[in-house]
Motif scaffolding. Structure first.
Motif, PDB file in Angstrom:
ATOM      1  N   SER A  67       1.583   4.912 -12.342  1.00  0.00           N
ATOM      2  CA  SER A  67       1.536   4.675 -10.903  1.00  0.00           C
ATOM      3  C   SER A  67       0.449   5.482 -10.198  1.00  0.00           C
ATOM      4  O   SER A  67       0.306   5.378  -8.991  1.00  0.00           O
ATOM      5  CB  SER A  67       2.900   4.995 -10.284  1.00  0.00           C
ATOM      6  OG  SER A  67       3.260   6.342 -10.518  1.00  0.00           O
ATOM      7  N   ASP A  88      -5.127   7.305  -5.865  1.00  0.00           N
ATOM      8  CA  ASP A  88      -4.032   6.443  -5.446  1.00  0.00           C
ATOM      9  C   ASP A  88      -2.766   6.882  -6.160  1.00  0.00           C
ATOM     10  O   ASP A  88      -2.782   7.087  -7.371  1.00  0.00           O
ATOM     11  CB  ASP A  88      -4.315   4.985  -5.820  1.00  0.00           C
ATOM     12  CG  ASP A  88      -5.549   4.443  -5.133  1.00  0.00           C
ATOM     13  OD1 ASP A  88      -5.645   4.564  -3.914  1.00  0.00           O
ATOM     14  OD2 ASP A  88      -6.418   3.892  -5.844  1.00  0.00           O
ATOM     15  N   ASN A  90       1.917   6.796  -5.662  1.00  0.00           N
ATOM     16  CA  ASN A  90       3.071   6.287  -4.935  1.00  0.00           C
ATOM     17  C   ASN A  90       4.107   7.384  -4.747  1.00  0.00           C
ATOM     18  O   ASN A  90       4.222   8.282  -5.571  1.00  0.00           O
ATOM     19  CB  ASN A  90       3.722   5.129  -5.710  1.00  0.00           C
ATOM     20  CG  ASN A  90       2.743   4.015  -5.997  1.00  0.00           C
ATOM     21  OD1 ASN A  90       1.862   3.731  -5.196  1.00  0.00           O
ATOM     22  ND2 ASN A  90       2.878   3.385  -7.136  1.00  0.00           N
ATOM     23  N   ARG A 141       3.686   1.340   3.588  1.00  0.00           N
ATOM     24  CA  ARG A 141       5.051   1.146   3.106  1.00  0.00           C
ATOM     25  C   ARG A 141       5.524  -0.237   3.511  1.00  0.00           C
ATOM     26  O   ARG A 141       5.516  -0.600   4.681  1.00  0.00           O
ATOM     27  CB  ARG A 141       5.993   2.187   3.706  1.00  0.00           C
ATOM     28  CG  ARG A 141       7.423   1.953   3.284  1.00  0.00           C
ATOM     29  CD  ARG A 141       8.395   2.952   3.895  1.00  0.00           C
ATOM     30  NE  ARG A 141       9.732   2.606   3.442  1.00  0.00           N
ATOM     31  CZ  ARG A 141      10.589   1.878   4.165  1.00  0.00           C
ATOM     32  NH1 ARG A 141      10.259   1.453   5.358  1.00  0.00           N
ATOM     33  NH2 ARG A 141      11.771   1.580   3.671  1.00  0.00           N
ATOM     34  N   ILE A 148       7.739  -0.427  -5.919  1.00  0.00           N
ATOM     35  CA  ILE A 148       8.010   0.999  -5.687  1.00  0.00           C
ATOM     36  C   ILE A 148       9.262   1.189  -4.840  1.00  0.00           C
ATOM     37  O   ILE A 148       9.429   2.209  -4.173  1.00  0.00           O
ATOM     38  CB  ILE A 148       6.800   1.736  -5.072  1.00  0.00           C
ATOM     39  CG1 ILE A 148       6.355   1.091  -3.767  1.00  0.00           C
ATOM     40  CG2 ILE A 148       5.666   1.831  -6.052  1.00  0.00           C
ATOM     41  CD1 ILE A 148       5.333   1.909  -3.020  1.00  0.00           C
ATOM     42  N   TYR A 152       6.187   4.602  -0.464  1.00  0.00           N
ATOM     43  CA  TYR A 152       4.840   4.613   0.098  1.00  0.00           C
ATOM     44  C   TYR A 152       3.773   4.484  -0.982  1.00  0.00           C
ATOM     45  O   TYR A 152       3.866   5.103  -2.045  1.00  0.00           O
ATOM     46  CB  TYR A 152       4.589   5.921   0.851  1.00  0.00           C
ATOM     47  CG  TYR A 152       5.203   5.971   2.217  1.00  0.00           C
ATOM     48  CD1 TYR A 152       4.513   5.479   3.318  1.00  0.00           C
ATOM     49  CD2 TYR A 152       6.471   6.506   2.414  1.00  0.00           C
ATOM     50  CE1 TYR A 152       5.069   5.537   4.595  1.00  0.00           C
ATOM     51  CE2 TYR A 152       7.038   6.562   3.684  1.00  0.00           C
ATOM     52  CZ  TYR A 152       6.331   6.067   4.759  1.00  0.00           C
ATOM     53  OH  TYR A 152       6.888   6.122   6.014  1.00  0.00           O
ATOM     54  N   LYS A 153       2.737   3.698  -0.689  1.00  0.00           N
ATOM     55  CA  LYS A 153       1.516   3.663  -1.487  1.00  0.00           C
ATOM     56  C   LYS A 153       0.496   4.505  -0.729  1.00  0.00           C
ATOM     57  O   LYS A 153       0.211   4.242   0.439  1.00  0.00           O
ATOM     58  CB  LYS A 153       0.994   2.228  -1.643  1.00  0.00           C
ATOM     59  CG  LYS A 153       1.884   1.344  -2.477  1.00  0.00           C
ATOM     60  CD  LYS A 153       1.275  -0.038  -2.611  1.00  0.00           C
ATOM     61  CE  LYS A 153       2.180  -0.923  -3.453  1.00  0.00           C
ATOM     62  NZ  LYS A 153       1.609  -2.267  -3.616  1.00  0.00           N
TER      63      LYS A 153
END
Length: 194
Positions: A67, A88, A90, A141, A148, A152-153
């Motif tokens: 992730s 990046d 999560n 989000r 996920i 949140y990403k």
């Protein structure tokens, strides 16, 4: 010995230890002003020490199933090459404490250390944001996102118009006695983590 001007080595594909893509599902993040860096005197691409300022902390974020990701992009400018760095990852949660950390990463500057899946390199562990830091550029989000579970990403990247002068730095910290190894570097990182 300058790091620019002339090339000094060639490279070949490794068959004994072929390169592996991706990063581990862990990122160490700290406020830019909370940790001082020591660089190798002959090569500014190598960080040989991370020292917490006062009682500063390094925070460890863990994920699963690939992730996390990192990107380093060369950008040609009028004054030479610069690098855009991105991370990046999560966060599977949406508590007030998480939102507080997201706001802090959006307003302040942080640095991050990632561990590559490919360990047979002197850049197995890398520092992002060494000069200009990173800010939270995206926190998205979607409550219905099942990948996920409504978390949140996140994307950390350089502040606008503030790219890094070098690619991500290698982190290679020696133990009290002996040469630096992958294990000694991870041990040094973990010692700073609270």
């Amino acid at each position: 010995m300058p790091i620019y001007n002339k090339i000094s080595a060639g490279f070949a594909m490794g068959t004994a230890e072929p390169i592996t893509s991706g990063v581990e599902d862990v990122v160490y993040i700290f406020n830019q002003d909370d940790v001082a860096f020591t660089y190798d005197v002959s090569n500014p691409l190598i960080v040989t020490g991370l020292t917490a300022v006062s009682s500063a902390k390094v925070y460890k974020f863990q994920g699963t199933n690939n992730s996390f990701n990192s990107v380093s992009k060369l950008v040609k400018t009028q004054v030479g090459p610069r690098y855009t760095e991105e991370i990046d990852f999560n966060i599977a949660g949406l508590s007030v404490a998480i939102k507080d950390q997201l706001m802090a990463m959006g307003y302040g500057r942080v640095c991050a250390v990632l561990i590559n899946n490919y360990k047979s390199s002197d850049s197995a562990i890398e520092l992002f944001g060494a000069v200009n830091g990173l800010i939270l550029a995206n926190a998205e989000r979607s409550a219905a996102d099942e990948t996920i579970e409504g978390g949140y990403k996140l994307k950390l990247t350089n502040p606008d118009k503030m790219r890094e002068p070098y690619p991500p730095r290698a982190v290679s910290i020696a133990p009290t006695s002996g040469p630096a190894t992958y294990a000694s570097t991870v041990t040094a990182l973990e010692a700073l983590t609270h």
